[in-house]
Design a protein around this motif. Structure first.
Motif, PDB file in Angstrom:
ATOM      1  N   ALA A 151      16.723  46.815 -58.816  1.00 22.88           N
ATOM      2  CA  ALA A 151      15.808  45.760 -58.377  1.00 22.88           C
ATOM      3  C   ALA A 151      15.457  45.841 -56.887  1.00 22.88           C
ATOM      4  O   ALA A 151      14.427  45.303 -56.477  1.00 22.88           O
ATOM      5  N   SER A 152      16.274  46.489 -56.091  1.00 21.33           N
ATOM      6  CA  SER A 152      15.996  46.559 -54.654  1.00 21.33           C
ATOM      7  C   SER A 152      14.703  47.310 -54.399  1.00 21.33           C
ATOM      8  O   SER A 152      14.457  48.362 -54.993  1.00 21.33           O
ATOM      9  N   ARG A 153      13.906  46.773 -53.499  1.00 17.43           N
ATOM     10  CA  ARG A 153      12.582  47.340 -53.209  1.00 17.43           C
ATOM     11  C   ARG A 153      12.643  48.789 -52.742  1.00 17.43           C
ATOM     12  O   ARG A 153      11.739  49.562 -53.018  1.00 17.43           O
ATOM     13  N   VAL A 154      13.687  49.163 -52.005  1.00 11.62           N
ATOM     14  CA  VAL A 154      13.806  50.535 -51.512  1.00 11.62           C
ATOM     15  C   VAL A 154      14.633  51.399 -52.455  1.00 11.62           C
ATOM     16  O   VAL A 154      14.962  52.533 -52.133  1.00 11.62           O
ATOM     17  N   GLY A 155      14.979  50.855 -53.615  1.00 11.06           N
ATOM     18  CA  GLY A 155      15.816  51.595 -54.552  1.00 11.06           C
ATOM     19  C   GLY A 155      17.271  51.538 -54.120  1.00 11.06           C
ATOM     20  O   GLY A 155      17.673  50.683 -53.344  1.00 11.06           O
ATOM     21  N   ALA A 199      15.133  54.808 -57.693  1.00 10.52           N
ATOM     22  CA  ALA A 199      14.107  53.992 -57.043  1.00 10.52           C
ATOM     23  C   ALA A 199      13.977  52.642 -57.740  1.00 10.52           C
ATOM     24  O   ALA A 199      14.508  52.436 -58.831  1.00 10.52           O
ATOM     25  N   ASN A 200      13.234  51.747 -57.115  1.00  8.92           N
ATOM     26  CA  ASN A 200      12.965  50.435 -57.706  1.00  8.92           C
ATOM     27  C   ASN A 200      12.380  50.613 -59.104  1.00  8.92           C
ATOM     28  O   ASN A 200      11.442  51.385 -59.293  1.00  8.92           O
ATOM     29  N   GLY A 201      12.966  49.924 -60.074  1.00 14.80           N
ATOM     30  CA  GLY A 201      12.489  49.973 -61.449  1.00 14.80           C
ATOM     31  C   GLY A 201      13.142  51.048 -62.302  1.00 14.80           C
ATOM     32  O   GLY A 201      12.985  51.036 -63.522  1.00 14.80           O
ATOM     33  N   ASP A 205      17.788  42.028 -55.969  1.00 17.99           N
ATOM     34  CA  ASP A 205      17.110  42.656 -54.841  1.00 17.99           C
ATOM     35  C   ASP A 205      17.984  42.473 -53.606  1.00 17.99           C
ATOM     36  O   ASP A 205      17.921  41.454 -52.925  1.00 17.99           O
ATOM     37  N   ASP A 212      17.793  43.839 -50.836  1.00 19.74           N
ATOM     38  CA  ASP A 212      17.025  43.870 -49.594  1.00 19.74           C
ATOM     39  C   ASP A 212      16.589  42.469 -49.184  1.00 19.74           C
ATOM     40  O   ASP A 212      16.305  42.226 -48.022  1.00 19.74           O
ATOM     41  N   ALA A 213      16.524  41.567 -50.139  1.00 21.94           N
ATOM     42  CA  ALA A 213      16.043  40.210 -49.881  1.00 21.94           C
ATOM     43  C   ALA A 213      17.142  39.326 -49.304  1.00 21.94           C
ATOM     44  O   ALA A 213      16.870  38.244 -48.808  1.00 21.94           O
TER      45      ALA A 213
END
Length: 89
Positions: free
Chosen positions: A9-13, A57-59, A85, A87-88
């Protein structure tokens, strides 16, 4: 051997901060945990080199596996972490 799939789920993977947070959680588990992506050879989930070489990666969907007492609970905790996520935060 119990397995659990998780979607990154993290935006940067699974890189930098998310990888280090995940590895710290893996190291708290009382058993060895492996991680793989797309049917690749399972890698040591406690190793930063293994995590970085995965290129998740993300996803992307990864598979976690562990064996021993409490494996199901450990995998659930780790999968939940990957599906957050990081990163959030």
């Amino acid at each position: 051997m119990p397995e659990r799939n998780a979607t990154i789920a993290s935006r940067v993977g699974l890189h930098a901060r998310p990888a280090s947070v995940f590895i710290e959680a893996v190291k708290r588990q009382p058993m060895k945990v492996t991680i793989s992506k797309g049917g690749s050879t399972p890698l040591d989930a406690a190793s930063i080199l293994s995590i970085m070489s995965l290129g998740a990666a993300n996803g992307d969907i990864v598979t976690l596996a562990a064996e021993g007492d409490g494996a199901e609970a450990a995998l659930e905790e780790l999968a939940t972490l990957l599906e957050t996520d990081l990163d959030a935060e």
